[in-house]
Design a protein around this motif. Structure first.
Motif, PDB file in Angstrom:
ATOM      1  N   PRO A  31       0.841  -1.338  -0.191  1.00 33.44           N
ATOM      2  CA  PRO A  31       0.075  -0.097  -0.084  1.00 33.44           C
ATOM      3  C   PRO A  31       0.899   1.159   0.071  1.00 33.44           C
ATOM      4  O   PRO A  31       1.955   1.298   0.353  1.00 33.44           O
ATOM      5  CB  PRO A  31      -0.814  -0.128   1.234  1.00 33.44           C
ATOM      6  CG  PRO A  31       0.068  -0.883   2.197  1.00 33.44           C
ATOM      7  CD  PRO A  31       0.916  -1.893   1.225  1.00 33.44           C
ATOM      8  N   GLN A  33       0.160   5.039   1.145  1.00 31.61           N
ATOM      9  CA  GLN A  33      -0.822   6.122   1.748  1.00 31.61           C
ATOM     10  C   GLN A  33       0.065   7.173   2.252  1.00 31.61           C
ATOM     11  O   GLN A  33       0.781   7.091   3.232  1.00 31.61           O
ATOM     12  CB  GLN A  33      -1.726   5.345   2.707  1.00 31.61           C
ATOM     13  CG  GLN A  33      -2.582   4.223   2.315  1.00 31.61           C
ATOM     14  CD  GLN A  33      -3.344   3.642   3.465  1.00 31.61           C
ATOM     15  OE1 GLN A  33      -2.798   3.417   4.581  1.00 31.61           O
ATOM     16  NE2 GLN A  33      -4.637   3.478   3.061  1.00 31.61           N
ATOM     17  N   ASP A  58      -3.882   7.141  -2.054  1.00 29.29           N
ATOM     18  CA  ASP A  58      -4.431   6.006  -1.302  1.00 29.29           C
ATOM     19  C   ASP A  58      -4.426   4.917  -2.303  1.00 29.29           C
ATOM     20  O   ASP A  58      -5.593   4.467  -3.086  1.00 29.29           O
ATOM     21  CB  ASP A  58      -5.997   6.308  -0.687  1.00 29.29           C
ATOM     22  CG  ASP A  58      -6.388   4.952   0.080  1.00 29.29           C
ATOM     23  OD1 ASP A  58      -5.520   4.128   0.577  1.00 29.29           O
ATOM     24  OD2 ASP A  58      -7.516   4.895   0.540  1.00 29.29           O
ATOM     25  N   MET A  60      -2.464   1.094  -4.115  1.00 31.58           N
ATOM     26  CA  MET A  60      -1.986  -0.349  -3.851  1.00 31.58           C
ATOM     27  C   MET A  60      -1.236  -0.679  -5.133  1.00 31.58           C
ATOM     28  O   MET A  60      -1.737  -0.470  -6.067  1.00 31.58           O
ATOM     29  CB  MET A  60      -3.163  -1.245  -3.695  1.00 31.58           C
ATOM     30  CG  MET A  60      -2.633  -2.601  -3.337  1.00 31.58           C
ATOM     31  SD  MET A  60      -1.912  -2.852  -1.829  1.00 31.58           S
ATOM     32  CE  MET A  60      -3.422  -2.681  -0.654  1.00 31.58           C
ATOM     33  N   GLY A  72      -6.237   2.421  -7.092  1.00 30.63           N
ATOM     34  CA  GLY A  72      -6.806   3.300  -5.656  1.00 30.63           C
ATOM     35  C   GLY A  72      -7.200   4.790  -6.184  1.00 30.63           C
ATOM     36  O   GLY A  72      -7.672   4.891  -7.080  1.00 30.63           O
TER      37      GLY A  72
END
Length: 207
Positions: A31, A33, A58, A60, A72
């Motif tokens: 991920p 973020q 955000d 992936m 995302g």
């Protein structure tokens, strides 16, 4: 998907992601973020995410045989100038990404060369993909009502079914520059205005 290719950078920009954290095992996921600064304005003349503002990533990253699949959402705040009333406001905007970044030489056999985004070694550049994604999301002529306002935010602009300038003493902001240059139509001393000595459109002026 628009054309992009690898771009070498001496120092990776804020929207360049390092994929070395993604295991080179098909299906491995990592991920991402974080916030990232916009290096250049993304958008068109009347709506855009200004340079230097922040985007919330955000995402992936998924390793596949061809390279890295990015999925995302990316959210930012756009500055909007209403095409109707010329009022300005800011609004949150989001795009959903599904972008494939291929390892050079491993792009799908049936993919056109100008439709493939390429990894630059272990780096991938999100900026071209975001320019394309927000460009498709943004209208060329945005209005206040496109972004949650019940009506135009500039009270000097008549309602869509109104008559421009029908309220005494108020100048429609859309014509303000013309009024400043040429004066208010229908007043004495204004070129082409009705009335006044010798003005076109009067009997005296035609005599």
């Amino acid at each position: 998907m628009s054309t992009t290719s690898s771009s070498s950078r001496s120092a990776p920009g804020p929207l360049v992601l390092d994929t070395r954290s993604v295991s080179r095992t098909p299906g491995a996921m990592t991920p991402v973020q974080r916030a990232a600064e916009v290096p250049t304005t993304i958008g068109v003349e009347m709506i855009g995410i200004p340079e230097g503002s922040e985007l919330d990533l955000d995402l992936m990253l998924t390793f596949v045989d061809e390279g890295i699949l990015v999925t995302g959402a990316v959210t930012g705040q756009a500055r909007v100038e209403c095409a109707r009333c010329l009022g300005e406001f800011h609004t949150d905007v989001t795009v959903n990404l599904t972008e494939m970044y291929a390892i050079e030489g491993k792009a799908a056999a049936n993919a056109e060369e100008d439709e493939v985004r390429l990894l630059d070694g272990d780096l991938l550049d999100l900026e071209p993909a975001l320019i394309d994604a927000f460009g498709l999301e943004f209208p060329l002529s945005p209005t206040c009502t496109d972004y949650g306002h019940a009506e135009c935010i500039n009270p000097d602009t008549p309602a869509p079914d109104g008559v421009s300038g029908d309220t005494e003493g108020r100048i429609d902001p859309r014509w303000a520059d013309l009024v400043e240059k040429f004066g208010t139509p229908g007043t004495s001393g204004t070129p082409g205005a009705a009335g006044g000595d010798g003005a076109p459109g009067t009997d005296e002026g035609r005599a």
